[in-house]
Design a protein around this motif. Structure first.
Motif, short mmCIF file in Angstrom:
data_model
loop_
_atom_site.label_atom_id
_atom_site.label_comp_id
_atom_site.label_asym_id
_atom_site.label_seq_id
_atom_site.Cartn_x
_atom_site.Cartn_y
_atom_site.Cartn_z
N GLN A 1 2.03 8.96 6.15
CA GLN A 1 2.79 10.15 5.81
C GLN A 1 3.04 10.22 4.30
O GLN A 1 2.86 11.28 3.68
CB GLN A 1 4.13 10.13 6.56
N ASP A 2 3.41 9.11 3.70
CA ASP A 2 3.62 9.09 2.25
C ASP A 2 2.32 9.31 1.49
O ASP A 2 2.29 10.00 0.47
CB ASP A 2 4.23 7.75 1.83
N LEU A 3 1.23 8.74 1.99
CA LEU A 3 -0.06 8.89 1.32
C LEU A 3 -0.55 10.33 1.39
O LEU A 3 -1.04 10.87 0.39
CB LEU A 3 -1.08 7.94 1.95
N SER A 4 -0.43 10.96 2.54
CA SER A 4 -0.87 12.35 2.67
C SER A 4 -0.03 13.28 1.82
O SER A 4 -0.56 14.22 1.20
CB SER A 4 -0.82 12.78 4.14
N LEU B 1 0.82 -1.21 0.00
CA LEU B 1 0.00 0.00 0.00
C LEU B 1 0.86 1.26 0.00
O LEU B 1 0.49 2.28 -0.60
CB LEU B 1 -0.93 0.00 1.22
N GLN B 2 2.01 1.18 0.65
CA GLN B 2 2.90 2.34 0.68
C GLN B 2 3.49 2.62 -0.70
O GLN B 2 3.59 3.78 -1.12
CB GLN B 2 4.01 2.10 1.70
N LYS C 1 2.90 5.98 -3.11
CA LYS C 1 3.98 6.84 -3.60
C LYS C 1 3.89 7.13 -5.08
O LYS C 1 4.19 8.25 -5.51
CB LYS C 1 5.33 6.18 -3.28
N SER C 2 3.49 6.12 -5.88
CA SER C 2 3.61 6.31 -7.33
C SER C 2 2.44 5.81 -8.17
O SER C 2 2.30 6.22 -9.32
CB SER C 2 4.89 5.62 -7.83
N GLN C 3 1.62 4.92 -7.63
CA GLN C 3 0.62 4.26 -8.47
C GLN C 3 -0.82 4.56 -8.05
O GLN C 3 -1.74 3.85 -8.47
CB GLN C 3 0.83 2.74 -8.43
N LEU C 4 -1.03 5.57 -7.24
CA LEU C 4 -2.39 5.86 -6.76
C LEU C 4 -3.31 6.24 -7.90
O LEU C 4 -4.49 5.89 -7.91
CB LEU C 4 -2.34 6.97 -5.71
N THR C 5 -2.80 6.94 -8.88
CA THR C 5 -3.63 7.38 -10.01
C THR C 5 -3.93 6.24 -10.97
O THR C 5 -4.77 6.39 -11.86
CB THR C 5 -2.93 8.51 -10.77
#
Length: 361
Positions: free
Chosen positions: A177-180, A132-133, A137-141
């Motif tokens: 923290q990374d997600l926010s 999930l982390q 960082k890079s693949q949320l979109t």
């Protein structure tokens, strides 16, 4: 009864013969299917409910409408679980064929694999959090709307598990923290179609993340009351052996804060030297030699210095596996329909980063 499915290798639809002819059944979940079977076992024309004075009669159309409404309400209210799939594996295909069209996406894989149950297993918890982390960082979109919903549902379960069991809060703090940070950057790109969904939804999700961070910040560790044998009662060689089993430097430092004896053992130069040799190659730490005041190498400082430049080895109790023969991604204990003569020779463990790389085209 013959049927036509989207794929000739798929199970297709299930058909049931009734007095009005053949009808298609859509069993979304075992609970709903059992409820439909109970309705089918009753009279096909009427259902009587209530007492003698309040009798109500429903025809077949009303029964079908009630069943469909129950299915719809079930999936609308079931926000604590992922989309239901009987198979907990997914075929990873990167090109179109006559039988299969399109590609397997990251969001599709995230929906199909059983991550909600995986976080309840202590062997898989760290693996799922790390995955999930990396997505944050890079693949949320890259996630679809349904996959994003599953992502935050699983994240909610992880936070609640940490709050209840107080298990590894540092790991989930780093994830949030990374997600926010990622969401703050993406939300500024409104109008560029960087996020799937309304901007107000993402603002609410960001507020939820900030609330989770505050809850974890205020988390108080429960003091265990135990009159039996404790960690401090173990001999020194056993305590030292425990420290040598750790693969994370922060875990060694945290354990060293428990008692003065553990602090002394956690500052052992040989311990940190072994940790550096495990995670990094000799050429790597030779470039970043950090001598101490006495002229010796400070292996503890070197470990954290090297961690900034090079990735450390990851250890997980259990991981996803990829079958090179079938091109199927799955959890090992759930299995998959393998046609190889010796399936164990075709299995390959998949790290969180490898999972992400599988869906980069």
């Amino acid at each position: 009864m013959p049927f036509l499915g989207q794929d000739w290798r798929s199970p297709g639809w299930r058909w049931v013969k009734t007095e009005d002819g053949w009808k298609r059944c859509e069993p979304f979940s075992p609970a709903l299917e059992d409820g439909n079977n109970q309705l089918n076992d009753l009279s096909h024309t009427v259902i009587i409910t209530g007492g003698d004075e309040n009798e109500e009669v429903y025809n077949t159309e009303d029964c079908e409408f009630a069943a469909k409404k129950r299915k719809k309400d079930h999936f609308r209210n079931s926000t604590d679980s992922q989309c239901f799939y009987r198979e907990k594996w997914i075929y990873v295909h990167k090109e179109s064929t006559k039988e299969r069209h399109g590609y397997c996406t990251l969001g599709e894989a995230f929906n199909r694999l059983d991550f909600s149950s995986a976080i309840q297993d202590i062997r898989r918890f760290n693996y799922v959090v790390k995955l999930l982390q990396l997505i944050a960082k890079s693949q949320l979109t890259s996630l679809s709307g349904a996959a994003q919903k599953n992502y935050f549902n699983i994240l909610d379960k992880i936070v609640q598990k940490v709050m209840e069991d107080q298990y590894n809060p540092r790991l989930i703090k780093d994830l949030l923290q990374d997600l926010s940070s990622t969401l703050c950057i993406l939300i500024r790109g409104v109008g560029k179609s960087v996020l799937v969904g309304n901007i107000n939804i993402w603002i609410c999700r960001l507020e939820t993340i900030l609330l989770w961070q505050q809850q974890l910040k205020n988390l108080q560790m429960n003091k265990q009351v135990n009159n039996g044998l404790t960690l401090s009662d173990l001999p020194l060689h056993m305590l030292n052996n425990i420290l040598y089993r750790f693969s994370d430097g922060w875990d060694i430092i945290t354990l060293g804060q428990v008692t003065p004896t553990l602090y002394m053992l956690s500052e052992d130069r040989q311990l940190w030297k072994k940790l550096c040799q495990y995670h990094f190659a000799e050429k790597q730490f030779c470039r970043h030699l950090i001598p101490s005041e006495k002229g010796h190498i400070d292996w503890k400082l070197m470990y954290f210095a090297l961690q900034k430049y090079y990735p450390i080895k990851e250890q997980y109790g259990d991981t996803l596996h990829f079958c090179r023969h079938c091109s199927i991604l799955f959890w090992k204990d759930t299995g998959h329909p393998c046609t190889a003569s010796d399936p164990n020779t075709c299995l390959m463990p998949v790290s969180p980063q490898h999972f992400i790389d599988l869906f980069k085209f």
